[in-house]
Scaffold this active site. Structure first.
Site, PDB file in Angstrom:
ATOM      1  CG  PHE A  94       3.851  22.951 -19.345  1.00 41.87           C
ATOM      2  CD1 PHE A  94       3.860  24.329 -19.226  1.00 41.87           C
ATOM      3  CD2 PHE A  94       3.594  22.382 -20.592  1.00 41.87           C
ATOM      4  CE1 PHE A  94       3.613  25.140 -20.331  1.00 41.87           C
ATOM      5  CE2 PHE A  94       3.350  23.173 -21.695  1.00 41.87           C
ATOM      6  CZ  PHE A  94       3.356  24.557 -21.563  1.00 41.87           C
ATOM      7  CB  ILE A  95      -0.862  21.453 -18.174  1.00 43.60           C
ATOM      8  CG1 ILE A  95      -0.255  21.379 -19.580  1.00 43.60           C
ATOM      9  CG2 ILE A  95      -2.352  21.756 -18.252  1.00 43.60           C
ATOM     10  CD1 ILE A  95      -0.696  20.174 -20.399  1.00 43.60           C
ATOM     11  CE1 TYR A 150       1.323  10.489 -22.132  1.00 37.15           C
ATOM     12  CE2 TYR A 150       1.276  10.863 -24.503  1.00 37.15           C
ATOM     13  CZ  TYR A 150       0.994  11.287 -23.221  1.00 37.15           C
ATOM     14  OH  TYR A 150       0.374  12.488 -23.027  1.00 37.15           O
TER      15      TYR A 150
END
Length: 337
Positions: A12-13, A153
């Protein structure tokens, strides 16, 4: 023109950053593992779009494959590395924690080793607002302690920050870490709230709203985010001669050419208001399934992005309603809904 290696260009980024840099005339090489964490077709479409530009080339391999990464990096000989690839998602880290260690720790180590060996001008790496974890003093500032991560995470991203600092100190490797705050926008990930909500509402499926909607997020539009990254590329940290040279509020390390920068909209938005705006953009009401807070989640995120503005003169400011409208237009067009 400078050569920029971006990891995660099918993501995405990374896709949006590569598009921006290519438009400015940079040579860009993308490295992406094309993992099946979500729809690989979407990743392939992003790469296909980038490959229409002659300034873009790509390698498909896993970050953990050091030989593949080193061969690619040696061949491309980047001036700058922007490391965005990794296993994302707070919730998935509850189900498959090992994938986060493989990708985010081992993979990041391979990137750092290549940056050290090639003596790149600037290494920039993605972190996350999740490293603030149990901190409750807001807005979050880069200079506060971050020792209370709530998920594996977040812990792997905090590890990346520590690893980056060590390499910056040991090898005089200019390194900037950026902490992202709830990024959303066109070509977004299917596991992100906006994507899931729009998809479900259009299909008349219920949406899960955690903590009964009493959650706050600093929603940052992806175009604003990558503009911030682009500008930070030129802000190369230098090892200060003394602590006294560091300006108040600057996260520059006293012992390394290393800095941490928040990239956020500097505005916290209530989740229920976000859902209301999605309904308004779609012209359709959601079937709301209110739920308790999910394990490992935090009630609020909110960035102090004043350091980004001081360093670059730039401040993200897309209103979340406008960002939602942009996404809905893209989603309807992409899926024909």
């Amino acid at each position: 023109m400078k050569r920029v290696l971006i990891t995660g260009t099918a993501g995405f980024i990374g896709f949006h950053l590569a598009k921006l840099l290519l438009a400015e005339g940079f040579r860009v090489h993308g490295f992406d593992g094309m993992t099946d964490y979500y729809d690989v077709t979407l990743k392939q479409r992003r790469h296909a779009t980038l490959l229409q530009n002659p300034g873009f080339t790509a390698t498909e391999a896993l970050l953990e494959d050091q030989q593949a990464f080193d061969t690619m990096a040696d061949d491309f000989a980047p001036d700058i590395i922007v490391h965005l690839a990794g296993q994302a998602g707070v919730r998935y880290s509850l189900e498959n924690p090992r994938s986060y260690l493989d990708s985010n720790v081992i993979g990041t180590f391979n990137v750092m080793e290549a940056a050290r060996r090639l003596k790149v001008q600037h290494l920039l790496m993605a972190s996350t607002s999740s490293v603030y974890g149990g901190n409750d003093e807001m807005p979050f500032t880069e200079t506060e302690k971050t020792d209370a991560q709530l998920t594996i995470y977040a812990a792997t991203k905090k590890a990346n920050e520590s690893m980056g600092h060590a390499y910056a100190h040991l090898w005089d490797l200019p390194t900037t870490m950026f902490r992202f705050f709830t990024v959303y926008g066109t070509w977004g990930r299917p596991d992100l709230a906006l994507y899931k909500f729009v998809d479900a509402i259009l299909d008349d499926r219920p949406i899960d709203i955690y903590n009964h909607g009493e959650m706050y997020r600093d929603f940052t539009y992806v175009d604003d985010l990558v503009r911030g990254i682009r500008l930070l590329i030129d802000v190369i940290p230098e090892r200060p001669e003394s602590k006294e040279m560091i300006e108040p509020g600057d996260s520059l390390s006293p012992v390394a050419p290393y800095r941490v920068v928040n990239i956020g909209n500097s505005d916290k938005v209530r989740l229920l208001d976000f859902v209301d705006a999605i309904e308004e953009s779609l012209g359709k009401k959601a079937i709301r399934n209110y739920m308790e807070m999910q394990m490992g989640d935090v009630p609020a995120t909110w960035a102090d992005a004043s350091l980004l503005k001081r360093l670059t003169g730039y401040q993200p400011q897309t209103d979340f309603r406008d960002g939602i409208d942009h996404f809905v237009t893209w989603f309807r067009d992409y899926y024909g809904k």
